[in-house]
Design a protein around this motif. Structure first.
Motif, mmCIF file in Angstrom:
data_model
loop_
_atom_site.group_PDB
_atom_site.id
_atom_site.type_symbol
_atom_site.label_atom_id
_atom_site.label_comp_id
_atom_site.label_asym_id
_atom_site.label_seq_id
_atom_site.Cartn_x
_atom_site.Cartn_y
_atom_site.Cartn_z
ATOM 1 N N TRP A 127 0.838 -1.207 0.000
ATOM 2 C CA TRP A 127 0.000 0.000 0.000
ATOM 3 C C TRP A 127 0.874 1.258 0.000
ATOM 4 O O TRP A 127 0.603 2.226 -0.712
ATOM 5 C CB TRP A 127 -0.926 -0.004 1.214
ATOM 6 N N LYS A 152 2.222 2.017 -3.365
ATOM 7 C CA LYS A 152 1.189 2.639 -4.186
ATOM 8 C C LYS A 152 1.059 4.125 -3.840
ATOM 9 O O LYS A 152 0.957 4.978 -4.732
ATOM 10 C CB LYS A 152 -0.145 1.920 -3.972
ATOM 11 N N GLN A 153 1.075 4.441 -2.547
ATOM 12 C CA GLN A 153 0.993 5.825 -2.111
ATOM 13 C C GLN A 153 2.131 6.667 -2.681
ATOM 14 O O GLN A 153 1.953 7.843 -3.020
ATOM 15 C CB GLN A 153 1.049 5.905 -0.581
ATOM 16 N N THR A 197 4.926 2.348 -10.030
ATOM 17 C CA THR A 197 4.177 1.864 -11.194
ATOM 18 C C THR A 197 4.528 0.422 -11.539
ATOM 19 O O THR A 197 3.847 -0.198 -12.354
ATOM 20 C CB THR A 197 4.440 2.763 -12.408
ATOM 21 N N ALA A 214 0.085 -6.881 -4.896
ATOM 22 C CA ALA A 214 0.431 -5.994 -6.010
ATOM 23 C C ALA A 214 -0.618 -6.094 -7.114
ATOM 24 O O ALA A 214 -1.036 -5.080 -7.689
ATOM 25 C CB ALA A 214 1.820 -6.341 -6.545
ATOM 26 N N LEU A 246 -3.755 -4.148 -6.381
ATOM 27 C CA LEU A 246 -3.607 -2.703 -6.600
ATOM 28 C C LEU A 246 -3.213 -2.380 -8.035
ATOM 29 O O LEU A 246 -2.902 -1.232 -8.352
ATOM 30 C CB LEU A 246 -2.576 -2.125 -5.629
ATOM 31 N N ILE A 291 -0.587 -3.144 -9.796
ATOM 32 C CA ILE A 291 0.802 -2.762 -10.013
ATOM 33 C C ILE A 291 1.536 -3.968 -10.609
ATOM 34 O O ILE A 291 1.573 -5.032 -9.989
ATOM 35 C CB ILE A 291 1.503 -2.345 -8.706
#
Length: 248
Positions: free
Chosen positions: A70, A73-74, A78, A193, A196, A198
């Motif tokens: 997380w 991602k914040q 990418t 991953a 999210l 990614i």
């Protein structure tokens, strides 16, 4: 594009890497394993995370995988490359070898393995047919070929609970299941991953033959010796992967 690299603290020893700072984050899932190290190489933004903390103190089954992913991602990651020390099961997976697995089997249990767990409006399922993003895998393999770094393209990673190593019988079962490698951190990292969205791939560095594959007991001295060579090659591979993406 921002590439995140999850592994040991030594992975920041990439030549020509410019460390630009650190970020400590708190996520809805708690604190990540360590502060995120930010860097830049040939115009490519990089984020490094010490999976087991810095210093290395968090066992595999206690890692806060959800917070780690997380937080990436914040920070705008990418794509993610997870680097891990593993045991070799398949005949091609000898000590100090590097493999870029294409499949996995999860034998871990009791870990928080999904972001979609509580207070849901609906149940969410992800497609996990190919757990490692094919395009990112190919880029790593092609970078290795261009840089003259020998890697094994493929293989099945089996994720066990840890922190103990496996028994001979467990490794025999894993071999029968089709596993070529055994590690303790590959899941739920890869699935989180994917949740999210990614792209994620794994670089596995073989530290030792798994139980019953080699001769005698597995010792930390043996593991550390093989990792000196294997991780050195993994660092060179990470640099080659970054440079291939930036045209360097």
């Amino acid at each position: 594009m921002t590439l995140a690299i999850i592994g040991g603290t030594g992975l920041t020893q990439i030549e020509q890497l410019n460390i630009t700072g650190q970020r400590e984050l708190e996520t809805p899932f708690g604190a990540p394993s360590a502060p995120y190290v930010l860097g830049e190489l040939n115009g490519q933004s990089l984020i490094f995370l010490a999976r087991h903390g810095n210093p290395h103190r968090i066992p595999p089954h206690k890692i806060n995988y959800r917070a780690n992913i997380w937080g990436l991602k914040q920070l705008g990651a990418t794509e993610i490359i997870g680097v891990a020390a593993v045991g070799g099961i398949g005949a091609e997976m000898g000590p100090a070898r590097i493999a870029i697995p294409e499949q996995l089997i999860d034998y871990s249990y009791g870990r928080e393995h999904s972001f979609f767990a509580d207070d849901l409006a609906h149940v969410t399922h992800i497609d996990f047919t190919e757990p490692y993003t094919p395009s990112l895998r190919r880029r790593i393999v092609q970078a290795a070929a261009s840089a003259g770094i020998e890697v094994y393209d493929g293989g099945v990673y089996g994720c066990t609970q840890g922190p103990r190593l496996e028994t001979v019988a467990e490794i025999k079962r894993m071999a029968n299941d089709g596993c070529d490698l055994v590690g303790m951190t590959g899941m739920p990292e890869a699935a989180l991953a994917r949740e999210l969205e990614i792209p994620y791939a794994n670089i596995s560095v073989v530290a030792n033959w798994a139980a019953g594959i080699g001769e005698g007991e597995i010792t930390m001295a043996e593991i550390e010796k093989n990792l000196l060579t294997g991780m050195s090659n993994a660092i060179a591979l990470l640099q080659a992967t970054v440079l291939s993406a930036t045209g360097g």
